[in-house]
Design a protein around this motif. Sequence first.
Motif: not given
Length: 127
Positions: A24-25, A27, A31-32, A36, A103, A108-109
Amino acid sequence: DEHFAHGKPDPGWLLISRHVLSETYSKTLGEQLNNVPYKKGSAQPPACMVVQAIVSNYLEAGDWLLKEEWGRTADKDADNDSVVVGVYEQHGISIGSIGESDRESDVGLLLCRVPAKEPYVSRMRKT
């Protein structure tokens, strides 16, 4: 004086991931979330619970969670941006924000597992 900083989470436990999800980086939030595979019982944790997990883990194990990375939490700041939490040696625990369409290579998530809610069953004997 952010609203999320004054929130009170429900009592209970969360199992928070030690790191953000690597896929998830760099993004956007959309998108994350779309890329996922959420498992049943998974959710984004609130920022206060992430901070508590970071401190608890450090005190118990001497190890920083989320070191040199930012985890996107469920909370929003006053500008409706996602609240992110990370640990950076020069600053300690850091709390910031990032727009939904931004981004960043180190954001990340972050996910946690939430226990299924079961009805309370009294263990006291009836007399």
